[in-house]
Design a protein around this motif. Sequence first.
Motif, PDB file in Angstrom:
ATOM      1  N   PHE A  73      37.790  44.560  35.081  1.00 17.91           N
ATOM      2  CA  PHE A  73      38.241  43.196  34.626  1.00 17.91           C
ATOM      3  C   PHE A  73      40.100  43.723  34.084  1.00 17.91           C
ATOM      4  N   THR A  74      40.353  42.313  34.276  1.00 25.55           N
ATOM      5  CA  THR A  74      41.691  42.000  33.320  1.00 25.55           C
ATOM      6  C   THR A  74      40.805  41.201  32.600  1.00 25.55           C
ATOM      7  N   GLU A  75      41.765  40.600  31.109  1.00 22.95           N
ATOM      8  CA  GLU A  75      41.306  39.811  29.856  1.00 22.95           C
ATOM      9  C   GLU A  75      41.527  38.115  31.027  1.00 22.95           C
ATOM     10  N   ALA A  76      42.661  38.414  31.530  1.00 19.44           N
ATOM     11  CA  ALA A  76      43.189  37.332  32.568  1.00 19.44           C
ATOM     12  C   ALA A  76      42.384  37.397  33.857  1.00 19.44           C
ATOM     13  N   GLY A  77      42.412  38.345  33.890  1.00 21.96           N
ATOM     14  CA  GLY A  77      41.800  38.449  36.096  1.00 21.96           C
ATOM     15  C   GLY A  77      40.019  37.177  35.397  1.00 21.96           C
ATOM     16  N   LEU A  78      39.396  38.546  34.150  1.00 21.25           N
ATOM     17  CA  LEU A  78      37.790  37.554  33.965  1.00 21.25           C
ATOM     18  C   LEU A  78      38.117  35.739  33.102  1.00 21.25           C
ATOM     19  N   GLU A  79      39.006  36.149  32.768  1.00 23.92           N
ATOM     20  CA  GLU A  79      39.213  34.222  32.557  1.00 23.92           C
ATOM     21  C   GLU A  79      39.208  33.424  33.691  1.00 23.92           C
ATOM     22  N   GLN A  80      40.027  33.875  34.316  1.00 21.86           N
ATOM     23  CA  GLN A  80      40.459  32.815  35.334  1.00 21.86           C
ATOM     24  C   GLN A  80      39.045  33.395  36.660  1.00 21.86           C
ATOM     25  N   ALA A  81      38.540  34.130  36.653  1.00 25.20           N
ATOM     26  CA  ALA A  81      37.694  34.190  37.829  1.00 25.20           C
ATOM     27  C   ALA A  81      36.540  32.895  38.001  1.00 25.20           C
ATOM     28  N   THR A  82      36.408  32.816  39.052  1.00 18.69           N
ATOM     29  CA  THR A  82      35.140  31.670  39.463  1.00 18.69           C
ATOM     30  C   THR A  82      33.536  32.649  39.587  1.00 18.69           C
ATOM     31  N   ARG A  83      32.899  31.524  39.114  1.00 14.85           N
ATOM     32  CA  ARG A  83      31.476  32.244  38.940  1.00 14.85           C
ATOM     33  C   ARG A  83      31.127  32.808  39.796  1.00 14.85           C
ATOM     34  N   LEU A  84      30.140  33.463  39.830  1.00 16.10           N
ATOM     35  CA  LEU A  84      30.077  34.505  41.366  1.00 16.10           C
ATOM     36  C   LEU A  84      29.172  33.112  41.591  1.00 16.10           C
ATOM     37  N   LYS A  85      28.585  32.102  40.985  1.00 18.90           N
ATOM     38  CA  LYS A  85      27.164  31.028  41.971  1.00 18.90           C
ATOM     39  C   LYS A  85      27.922  29.935  42.781  1.00 18.90           C
ATOM     40  N   VAL A  86      29.176  29.646  41.545  1.00 20.53           N
ATOM     41  CA  VAL A  86      30.587  28.942  42.348  1.00 20.53           C
ATOM     42  C   VAL A  86      30.649  28.906  43.231  1.00 20.53           C
ATOM     43  N   ALA A  87      31.044  30.524  43.605  1.00 22.77           N
ATOM     44  CA  ALA A  87      31.984  31.337  44.189  1.00 22.77           C
ATOM     45  C   ALA A  87      30.897  31.044  45.264  1.00 22.77           C
ATOM     46  N   ALA A  88      29.692  31.186  45.962  1.00 20.86           N
ATOM     47  CA  ALA A  88      28.815  31.505  46.775  1.00 20.86           C
ATOM     48  C   ALA A  88      28.760  30.430  47.208  1.00 20.86           C
ATOM     49  N   LEU A  89      28.780  29.359  46.642  1.00 21.36           N
ATOM     50  CA  LEU A  89      29.303  27.951  47.173  1.00 21.36           C
ATOM     51  C   LEU A  89      30.436  27.565  47.808  1.00 21.36           C
ATOM     52  N   HIS A  90      31.658  28.561  47.984  1.00 21.54           N
ATOM     53  CA  HIS A  90      32.406  28.119  48.233  1.00 21.54           C
ATOM     54  C   HIS A  90      32.714  28.945  49.537  1.00 21.54           C
ATOM     55  N   ALA A  91      31.814  30.046  49.345  1.00 23.43           N
ATOM     56  CA  ALA A  91      31.978  30.706  50.698  1.00 23.43           C
ATOM     57  C   ALA A  91      30.908  30.481  51.961  1.00 23.43           C
ATOM     58  N   GLY A  92      29.666  29.604  50.957  1.00 24.35           N
ATOM     59  CA  GLY A  92      29.116  28.991  52.881  1.00 24.35           C
ATOM     60  C   GLY A  92      29.922  27.814  53.235  1.00 24.35           C
ATOM     61  N   ARG A  93      30.827  27.336  52.167  1.00 19.86           N
ATOM     62  CA  ARG A  93      32.127  26.059  53.289  1.00 19.86           C
ATOM     63  C   ARG A  93      32.246  26.493  54.381  1.00 19.86           C
TER      64      ARG A  93
END
Length: 391
Positions: A73-93
């Motif tokens: 990670f980077t500090e900014a990258g972690l702060e801005q990253a989508t939570r995995l449970k939310v990213a999974a819903l994105h992918a599911g679409r």
Amino acid sequence: MESSELVELLSPEALRLLDSLPPYSAGTDVVRAVAELRKAGHPAGRVAAVLSQSRLRARADSKFGPFAARMLFTEAGLEQATRLKVAALHAGRFQAAGVKWVADLGCGIGADALAIAALELEVTAVEKDEVTAALAAFNLAPWSNATVRHADATEVDLAGIDGVYLDPARRDNVRRLNNPADWTPSLDFAFDLAKRLPTGIKLGPGIDRDLIPEDAEAQWVTVDHDVVELGLWFGAVARPGIRRAALVLGEHGAAELTAAEDSEDAPVGELGEFIYEPDGSVIRARLIGQLARQIDARMVSASIAYLTADDAVATPFATCFRVLETFPYDERRLKKELALRGIGSLEIKKRGVDVDPAQLRKKLNLKGAKSATLILTRVAGRHTALLCERV
């Protein structure tokens, strides 16, 4: 993170050292850890890099769970990253829409691309920042169906791509960028893609609602009481007939309110025994009226996002409080009443009242063993203090 630190971090020696460290915690003695690693013969640059990553992995656990222990990670990258449970819903679409190959434009450290790849879809993750792109490549290495490109998202050839996801960068190195034309990529670029391909766009939840296109499904997402994003969905990844949605994720699981448009507010009525504070995603999606009708509640005051009812109804879309006492909003009266009740721990909430809760707390000089919630708002247009307890 500088390029030199990245080179050090990605060395086999640094990665082995990072994986050998005990989990980082608030009680970690960093000075002692540095001394022990230096005594073991590790150079200063390597020690700094791996301890920084160890700390970031610990912070990332809330977003990525066990995956965090094998990510960088980077500090900014972690702060801005989508939570995995939310990213999974994105992918599911994308999966549900029959999309086979997704371009993740502005992929950051690769959170959404990781979720897409985990559903066995092809994903091309594009990142303009060189260091971040390198970390995304590391994080996505376990998936053969994921490719990372260090490139400008606006210049990538999308031949063969049948779905697009974008998370425009809304900050530069020092400040937040308020003009969508300055985002990377710009909002106009994202909307243009949405006219041609099934598209998802991640935005901050507080975006000017006038920027939301009429043909978009706008879904505000709450995770553990924190509104984390606004997702705009177009084409096959948008749900028919839905233009407003409030998705609430928490201990209860997932719950959602949806509508074809902003819902009309419920009528204002008398203060009942209970008051409800709608979830932030419900407020931002302007579905307060729909929630009120669902729980048989009424508005406390016009244009203020509190509801009231005579009965307590369990709902994931609002927090319920029992009203114990009602006072005119007067600091001296409040101080006296709280002292009489021995209230030393006070949660202060406010809507429609110009007050700084931190400053008010100092003035109230709280003492005692009891706790309560104080809601400052307007009831029937009058500034009112409601002494409450959580239901």
